[in-house]
Structures are given as C-alpha cells and as structure tokens.
Design a protein around this motif. Structure first.
Motif, PDB file in Angstrom:
ATOM      1  N   VAL A   1       0.904  -1.225  -0.247  1.00  0.00           N
ATOM      2  CA  VAL A   1       0.084  -0.027  -0.103  1.00  0.00           C
ATOM      3  C   VAL A   1       0.714   1.006   0.016  1.00  0.00           C
ATOM      4  O   VAL A   1       0.530   2.194  -0.686  1.00  0.00           O
ATOM      5  CB  VAL A   1      -1.115   0.127   1.302  1.00  0.00           C
ATOM      6  CG1 VAL A   1      -1.638   1.270   1.341  1.00  0.00           C
ATOM      7  CG2 VAL A   1      -1.956  -1.140   0.999  1.00  0.00           C
ATOM      8  N   PHE A   2       1.993   1.333   0.843  1.00  0.00           N
ATOM      9  CA  PHE A   2       2.842   2.518   0.764  1.00  0.00           C
ATOM     10  C   PHE A   2       3.625   2.513  -0.472  1.00  0.00           C
ATOM     11  O   PHE A   2       3.487   3.728  -0.969  1.00  0.00           O
ATOM     12  CB  PHE A   2       3.951   2.032   1.775  1.00  0.00           C
ATOM     13  CG  PHE A   2       5.092   3.047   1.897  1.00  0.00           C
ATOM     14  CD1 PHE A   2       4.747   4.614   2.439  1.00  0.00           C
ATOM     15  CD2 PHE A   2       6.135   2.924   1.387  1.00  0.00           C
ATOM     16  CE1 PHE A   2       5.349   5.499   2.667  1.00  0.00           C
ATOM     17  CE2 PHE A   2       7.236   3.973   1.347  1.00  0.00           C
ATOM     18  CZ  PHE A   2       6.987   5.319   1.830  1.00  0.00           C
ATOM     19  N   LEU A   3       4.052   1.722  -1.039  1.00  0.00           N
ATOM     20  CA  LEU A   3       4.764   1.508  -2.485  1.00  0.00           C
ATOM     21  C   LEU A   3       3.691   2.072  -3.443  1.00  0.00           C
ATOM     22  O   LEU A   3       3.977   3.045  -4.404  1.00  0.00           O
ATOM     23  CB  LEU A   3       5.211   0.207  -2.821  1.00  0.00           C
ATOM     24  CG  LEU A   3       6.052   0.102  -4.060  1.00  0.00           C
ATOM     25  CD1 LEU A   3       7.235   1.126  -4.138  1.00  0.00           C
ATOM     26  CD2 LEU A   3       6.352  -1.289  -4.316  1.00  0.00           C
ATOM     27  N   CYS A   4       2.502   1.816  -3.520  1.00  0.00           N
ATOM     28  CA  CYS A   4       1.516   2.160  -4.337  1.00  0.00           C
ATOM     29  C   CYS A   4       1.415   3.444  -4.309  1.00  0.00           C
ATOM     30  O   CYS A   4       1.092   4.206  -5.227  1.00  0.00           O
ATOM     31  CB  CYS A   4       0.219   1.216  -4.205  1.00  0.00           C
ATOM     32  SG  CYS A   4      -1.141   1.863  -5.489  1.00  0.00           S
ATOM     33  N   ALA A   5       0.956   4.069  -3.055  1.00  0.00           N
ATOM     34  CA  ALA A   5       0.793   5.548  -2.658  1.00  0.00           C
ATOM     35  C   ALA A   5       1.927   6.367  -3.230  1.00  0.00           C
ATOM     36  O   ALA A   5       2.071   7.437  -3.646  1.00  0.00           O
ATOM     37  CB  ALA A   5       0.615   5.663  -1.436  1.00  0.00           C
ATOM     38  N   LYS A   6       3.247   5.587  -3.013  1.00  0.00           N
ATOM     39  CA  LYS A   6       4.394   6.407  -3.536  1.00  0.00           C
ATOM     40  C   LYS A   6       4.584   6.466  -5.000  1.00  0.00           C
ATOM     41  O   LYS A   6       4.958   7.495  -5.518  1.00  0.00           O
ATOM     42  CB  LYS A   6       5.611   5.646  -2.770  1.00  0.00           C
ATOM     43  CG  LYS A   6       6.941   6.198  -3.176  1.00  0.00           C
ATOM     44  CD  LYS A   6       7.224   7.403  -2.383  1.00  0.00           C
ATOM     45  CE  LYS A   6       8.858   7.916  -2.535  1.00  0.00           C
ATOM     46  NZ  LYS A   6       8.864   9.116  -1.900  1.00  0.00           N
TER      47      LYS A   6
END
Length: 81
Positions: free
Chosen positions: A4-9
C-alpha cells in the motif's frame, strides 16, 4: 502494508510527472502544441488518443474507438502534417 505504501508512493511520483508534463505543454506556443498533438496523435483539448463515432457502432451497439489523428486533422487543417 508495504504494498500500500509503495502504491501510494508510485501514484505520487506519477502525479508529479503528469503535473510537470501539463506545465511544459502549457508553456508551448499554439503552433508547437498543434504540431505536437498531431505528431503524438492526441486531442489538444481533452488529451484523448481516441474518439468514439456514434454513427459507427460495433456488433454490441457501442461506438467504435477510432484514432484521434483522424479528427485532429479535420479540426486543425492549417497546422498541416
């Protein structure tokens, strides 16, 4: 959680990229914009690469997608190819 963090980044980086691209496109002169839109094949107003012709339907009754370059040349014939 990491996904989720990677997708948001990734989304944030893409949004920054698109903002810079729109800013660069906006700084071009009119003739440069038309030449670029015809070369890359997108609409100078909606930035779409295809358009749907309501009179040309597929077997399911939906409009067929056609390349934008066909209509861009009709709308801006003075720019030439």
């Amino acid at each position: 959680m990491y996904g989720v963090f990677l997708c948001a980044k990734v989304l944030k980086v893409k949004q920054e990229l698109y903002d810079k691209l729109y800013e660069a496109y906006g700084s071009l002169e009119y003739t440069e914009k038309i030449m670029l839109t015809q070369h890359l094949g997108f609409c100078p107003e909606c930035f779409s690469t295809h358009y749907a012709d309501r009179n040309d339907l597929d077997k399911n009754g939906k409009p067929k997608k056609k390349p934008r370059c066909q209509i861009t040349v009709k709308c801006y014939p003075s720019a030439g190819l």
